[in-house]
Design a protein around this motif. Structure first.
Motif, mmCIF file in Angstrom:
data_model
loop_
_atom_site.group_PDB
_atom_site.id
_atom_site.type_symbol
_atom_site.label_atom_id
_atom_site.label_comp_id
_atom_site.label_asym_id
_atom_site.label_seq_id
_atom_site.Cartn_x
_atom_site.Cartn_y
_atom_site.Cartn_z
ATOM 1 N N THR A 195 -29.986 3.144 -28.822
ATOM 2 C CA THR A 195 -30.400 2.986 -27.427
ATOM 3 C C THR A 195 -31.232 1.722 -27.251
ATOM 4 O O THR A 195 -31.843 1.232 -28.201
ATOM 5 C CB THR A 195 -31.233 4.190 -26.932
ATOM 6 N N ALA A 196 -31.233 1.230 -26.043
ATOM 7 C CA ALA A 196 -32.113 0.132 -25.638
ATOM 8 C C ALA A 196 -32.528 0.397 -24.208
ATOM 9 O O ALA A 196 -31.786 0.991 -23.431
ATOM 10 C CB ALA A 196 -31.397 -1.212 -25.746
ATOM 11 N N VAL A 197 -33.724 -0.023 -23.865
ATOM 12 C CA VAL A 197 -34.236 0.137 -22.512
ATOM 13 C C VAL A 197 -34.384 -1.249 -21.909
ATOM 14 O O VAL A 197 -34.997 -2.131 -22.502
ATOM 15 C CB VAL A 197 -35.593 0.878 -22.511
ATOM 16 N N ILE A 198 -33.799 -1.438 -20.737
ATOM 17 C CA ILE A 198 -33.883 -2.724 -20.034
ATOM 18 C C ILE A 198 -34.713 -2.507 -18.779
ATOM 19 O O ILE A 198 -34.392 -1.649 -17.960
ATOM 20 C CB ILE A 198 -32.491 -3.266 -19.640
ATOM 21 N N ASP A 199 -35.774 -3.272 -18.636
ATOM 22 C CA ASP A 199 -36.569 -3.275 -17.417
ATOM 23 C C ASP A 199 -36.161 -4.500 -16.617
ATOM 24 O O ASP A 199 -36.400 -5.632 -17.030
ATOM 25 C CB ASP A 199 -38.066 -3.323 -17.733
ATOM 26 N N VAL A 200 -35.543 -4.273 -15.465
ATOM 27 C CA VAL A 200 -35.080 -5.356 -14.610
ATOM 28 C C VAL A 200 -36.098 -5.556 -13.498
ATOM 29 O O VAL A 200 -36.379 -4.625 -12.735
ATOM 30 C CB VAL A 200 -33.688 -5.031 -14.002
ATOM 31 N N GLY A 201 -36.644 -6.751 -13.416
ATOM 32 C CA GLY A 201 -37.627 -7.064 -12.376
ATOM 33 C C GLY A 201 -36.962 -7.408 -11.059
ATOM 34 O O GLY A 201 -35.749 -7.644 -10.979
ATOM 35 N N GLU A 202 -37.776 -7.435 -10.030
ATOM 36 C CA GLU A 202 -37.317 -7.867 -8.714
ATOM 37 C C GLU A 202 -36.961 -9.348 -8.797
ATOM 38 O O GLU A 202 -37.589 -10.108 -9.542
ATOM 39 C CB GLU A 202 -38.406 -7.653 -7.663
ATOM 40 N N PRO A 203 -35.976 -9.791 -8.017
ATOM 41 C CA PRO A 203 -35.627 -11.207 -8.028
ATOM 42 C C PRO A 203 -36.794 -12.062 -7.542
ATOM 43 O O PRO A 203 -37.561 -11.649 -6.678
ATOM 44 C CB PRO A 203 -34.434 -11.308 -7.075
ATOM 45 N N GLN A 204 -36.922 -13.247 -8.125
ATOM 46 C CA GLN A 204 -37.976 -14.174 -7.717
ATOM 47 C C GLN A 204 -37.500 -14.960 -6.506
ATOM 48 O O GLN A 204 -36.358 -15.403 -6.475
ATOM 49 C CB GLN A 204 -38.293 -15.144 -8.872
ATOM 50 N N PRO A 205 -38.385 -15.170 -5.519
ATOM 51 C CA PRO A 205 -37.968 -15.942 -4.323
ATOM 52 C C PRO A 205 -37.758 -17.400 -4.650
ATOM 53 O O PRO A 205 -38.181 -17.934 -5.600
ATOM 54 C CB PRO A 205 -39.129 -15.745 -3.347
ATOM 55 N N TRP B 133 -18.283 -6.179 -28.568
ATOM 56 C CA TRP B 133 -18.939 -6.826 -27.434
ATOM 57 C C TRP B 133 -18.554 -6.170 -26.119
ATOM 58 O O TRP B 133 -17.405 -5.756 -25.933
ATOM 59 C CB TRP B 133 -18.567 -8.301 -27.368
ATOM 60 N N TYR B 134 -19.529 -6.109 -25.198
ATOM 61 C CA TYR B 134 -19.290 -5.592 -23.846
ATOM 62 C C TYR B 134 -20.181 -6.356 -22.885
ATOM 63 O O TYR B 134 -21.377 -6.540 -23.148
ATOM 64 C CB TYR B 134 -19.614 -4.100 -23.772
ATOM 65 N N HIS B 135 -19.618 -6.796 -21.757
ATOM 66 C CA HIS B 135 -20.399 -7.497 -20.742
ATOM 67 C C HIS B 135 -20.823 -6.496 -19.671
ATOM 68 O O HIS B 135 -19.993 -5.830 -19.052
ATOM 69 C CB HIS B 135 -19.583 -8.617 -20.098
ATOM 70 N N LEU B 136 -22.119 -6.395 -19.466
ATOM 71 C CA LEU B 136 -22.691 -5.553 -18.425
ATOM 72 C C LEU B 136 -23.094 -6.500 -17.299
ATOM 73 O O LEU B 136 -24.038 -7.285 -17.434
ATOM 74 C CB LEU B 136 -23.890 -4.780 -18.971
ATOM 75 N N ALA B 137 -22.343 -6.456 -16.189
ATOM 76 C CA ALA B 137 -22.470 -7.470 -15.144
ATOM 77 C C ALA B 137 -23.810 -7.449 -14.425
ATOM 78 O O ALA B 137 -24.392 -8.500 -14.181
ATOM 79 C CB ALA B 137 -21.330 -7.330 -14.135
ATOM 80 N N SER B 138 -24.300 -6.274 -14.062
ATOM 81 C CA SER B 138 -25.544 -6.237 -13.305
ATOM 82 C C SER B 138 -26.168 -4.855 -13.349
ATOM 83 O O SER B 138 -25.490 -3.861 -13.617
ATOM 84 C CB SER B 138 -25.309 -6.640 -11.850
ATOM 85 N N LEU B 139 -27.443 -4.824 -13.083
ATOM 86 C CA LEU B 139 -28.201 -3.587 -12.930
ATOM 87 C C LEU B 139 -29.214 -3.809 -11.818
ATOM 88 O O LEU B 139 -29.771 -4.900 -11.704
ATOM 89 C CB LEU B 139 -28.945 -3.224 -14.225
ATOM 90 N N PRO B 140 -29.481 -2.796 -11.022
ATOM 91 C CA PRO B 140 -30.502 -2.960 -9.983
ATOM 92 C C PRO B 140 -31.891 -2.999 -10.607
ATOM 93 O O PRO B 140 -32.078 -2.612 -11.760
ATOM 94 C CB PRO B 140 -30.319 -1.708 -9.116
ATOM 95 N N PRO B 141 -32.890 -3.468 -9.864
ATOM 96 C CA PRO B 141 -34.254 -3.485 -10.392
ATOM 97 C C PRO B 141 -34.673 -2.086 -10.850
ATOM 98 O O PRO B 141 -34.294 -1.086 -10.252
ATOM 99 C CB PRO B 141 -35.097 -3.950 -9.199
ATOM 100 N N GLY B 142 -35.462 -2.052 -11.921
ATOM 101 C CA GLY B 142 -35.967 -0.794 -12.457
ATOM 102 C C GLY B 142 -35.685 -0.682 -13.938
ATOM 103 O O GLY B 142 -35.189 -1.613 -14.577
ATOM 104 N N ARG B 143 -36.000 0.472 -14.488
ATOM 105 C CA ARG B 143 -35.812 0.751 -15.909
ATOM 106 C C ARG B 143 -34.446 1.404 -16.112
ATOM 107 O O ARG B 143 -34.086 2.331 -15.407
ATOM 108 C CB ARG B 143 -36.902 1.677 -16.424
ATOM 109 N N HIS B 144 -33.707 0.915 -17.105
ATOM 110 C CA HIS B 144 -32.366 1.426 -17.399
ATOM 111 C C HIS B 144 -32.252 1.696 -18.892
ATOM 112 O O HIS B 144 -32.573 0.836 -19.709
ATOM 113 C CB HIS B 144 -31.305 0.429 -16.953
ATOM 114 N N ILE B 145 -31.778 2.883 -19.234
ATOM 115 C CA ILE B 145 -31.595 3.266 -20.631
ATOM 116 C C ILE B 145 -30.123 3.101 -20.977
ATOM 117 O O ILE B 145 -29.259 3.724 -20.365
ATOM 118 C CB ILE B 145 -32.051 4.716 -20.879
#
Length: 174
Positions: A164-174, A129-141
């Protein structure tokens, strides 16, 4: 760290999973590996097998697993963390985490993993297990590969043993 309003944006987060296998690695260079995309706000994904990762760019040697030996395998599952970020689950087959043996003699059945985000090494992994705290908006491999006790990248049939996995992080919702 993600700001509180970023947590509300997890609903817009989607995970695209890049499926890879030995068959994909033996495909012609212009073919793409199978891909599944999930655009329903679900934040989990899983991949298995080997990838065409950059074996030579890590600066570490490679250690070839004899084809007469059972093939080590790794899979990567991404789970959203209820607080923030993601929990990465690494599952191994025919291989074991052995942090106590780092720097000792290499065995083809034990070692550790390296975690890469967008091609940059983030951490060594000594457990599942590994905790990935945050990623900025966009696509991350995200890539996890198996490594020997001297940090050599494990290969089988001249292919890096990785998931591998690809994470698409969206913009925060208001």
């Amino acid at each position: 760290m993600l700001p509180k309003n970023r947590l509300n944006g997890l609903g817009s987060l989607s995970i695209a999973v890049v499926l890879t296998s030995l068959m994909a690695c033996s495909a012609p260079a212009d073919s793409q590996p199978p891909r599944t995309e999930n655009h329903h706000g679900e934040t989990h994904g899983e991949t298995h097998g080997e990838t065409h990762g950059d074996r030579h760019g890590s600066g570490h040697p490679t250690l070839a697993i004899p084809t007469s030996q059972p093939q080590p395998k790794v899979s990567l599952t991404v789970h959203p963390d209820p607080g923030q970020g993601w929990n990465l689950e690494v599952t191994l087959e025919n291989f074991a985490f052995a942090p106590q043996n780092i720097g000792r003699s290499n065995l083809t059945t034990e070692g550790h993993a390296h975690l890469y985000v967008n091609g940059e090494k983030i951490s060594r992994l000594y457990g599942p297990w590994y905790h990935l705290a945050s990623l900025p908006p966009g696509r991350h491999i995200l890539k996890v590969n198996l490594n020997s006790n001297d940090h050599g990248t494990l290969t089988y049939g001249d292919q890096e043993i990785a998931a591998t996995a690809v994470i698409d992080v969206g913009e925060p919702q208001p």
